[in-house]
Design an enzyme around this catalytic site. Sequence first.
Site, PDB file in Angstrom:
ATOM      1  CD  GLU A 273      -2.581  -1.147   2.739  1.00 33.94           C
ATOM      2  OE1 GLU A 273      -2.332  -0.263   3.600  1.00 33.94           O
ATOM      3  OE2 GLU A 273      -3.418  -2.048   2.932  1.00 33.94           O
ATOM      4  N   PRO A 274       1.769   1.410  -0.938  1.00 28.53           N
ATOM      5  CG  PRO A 274       3.040   1.373  -2.906  1.00 28.53           C
ATOM      6  CD  PRO A 274       2.059   0.566  -2.117  1.00 28.53           C
ATOM      7  NE  ARG A 312       4.138  15.574   4.409  1.00 24.82           N
ATOM      8  CZ  ARG A 312       5.378  15.489   4.801  1.00 24.82           C
ATOM      9  NH1 ARG A 312       6.269  16.351   4.326  1.00 24.82           N
ATOM     10  NH2 ARG A 312       5.751  14.571   5.641  1.00 24.82           N
ATOM     11  CB  CYS A 342      -4.016  35.591   9.743  1.00 25.15           C
ATOM     12  SG  CYS A 342      -4.140  36.823   8.455  1.00 25.15           S
ATOM     13  CD  GLU A 343      -3.443  29.596  12.302  1.00 29.30           C
ATOM     14  OE1 GLU A 343      -2.731  29.284  13.290  1.00 29.30           O
ATOM     15  OE2 GLU A 343      -4.610  29.257  12.156  1.00 29.30           O
TER      16      GLU A 343
END
Length: 414
Positions: A273-274, A312, A342-343
């Site tokens: 399951e790559p 990520r 805005c973070e």
Amino acid sequence: MTAFNTKNGVLHAENVALRDIAEQHQTPTYVYSRSALTETFKRFQAGLLGHEHLICFAVKANPSLAILNLFARLGAGFDIVSGGELARVIAAGGDPKKVVFSGVGKSHSEIQSALEAGILCFNVESINELHRIQQVAAKLGKIAPISLRVNPNVDAKTHPYISTGLKNNKFGVAFEDALDLYQQAAQMPNIAVHGVDCHIGSQITELSPFLDALDKVLGLVDALTERNIHIQHIDVGGGVGITYNDETPPEFATYTAAIMQKLAGRGVKVLFEPGRALVGNAGVLLTKVEYLKLGESKNFAIVDAAMNDLMRPALYDAYHNITTIAESPTQAQTYEVVGPVCESGDFLGHDRSLAIAEGDYLAIHSAGAYGMSMSSNYNTRARAAEVLVDGDQVHVIREREQIADLFKLERTLP
Ligand code: LLP
């Protein structure tokens, strides 16, 4: 041909300069290479030829219809985790008979549509799910093929958010309970035991966790055989890592050879399951430098891609290499590469040395896996376009979202 290569100082995807793509399709845009996708798949498969196998691409890594279609044409199966992913696989021309269905929360309707589509196998993650599948299958007068996803309690030595094979996480059934659960499953009239499944985590860069997990799985298979429960396939999951920076994951050939060696003489089919390993380095995210903001302690390169496009870095503190796409006459400086969201967590890279000016384009590398698939509309930002380069052709495989699309399902009060 190298998928992403520099010719005369200009970064290309196959034969197309990334600058041309940026100018024609604007930014942010995900750019994938067909040859990279195809060659990577074939490289993974090379070590398996001559053995009964199925490579089930983990759709969550990149669910683009065009990419699923490409893999389907190469003979791939698919690992899905929702009814939505099943619908995508079918829409992309994938064969439901090559689909395995993983995930801890399968709903009645998802189980029903998977049974109706005739999938290859349910990877069952709990006893209650097993009962639910039996019930839905009985109602439809069908037999549900199943594997139990067993949790071998091995440490995948990866980021805790993407490690799944340890005792204390929500995935799979406890290894100690597996034998008993298989015996229960074997008694259920609408359940057919087909396999054993195991997936221990993602971005794994060592071989040993895979082999430790497989040893445990094989011990279970032997115990099942003794109890007259015969397994047709072993699903070894996904998880093979890629190089983002300086990681050295096992070569596909090393990984598959080690697995096939353990399975030698057993006469079972092997499923993989790559996800990331097949697509991660086949894509980049193209972005434009909007502003350079020079400060006393930090310089910021504010680009038009953000955490909503590529989550990520913000979520896992993940590293993605960031490069210019053409040589620049400017002086290199160290920048925080950040987006407009805005973070404070909205960054794409820390402390990157880049020779850039406002208006230049950057490539954020290794963005083919869990990039677009984890994107969102946070800050009411339209999602990026996606293009797939094939030689000197550029195909738009997903148009840039329009702002009006973002609220077309919403209603104000009467
Ligand atoms: N099979 C199952 C049951 C999975 O849960 C996963 C990934 C895969 C296969 C594929 O794993 P891969 O070969 O891609 O490592 N969003 C994270 C990764 C989450 C992985 C979740 N499960 C990231 O961006 O690193």
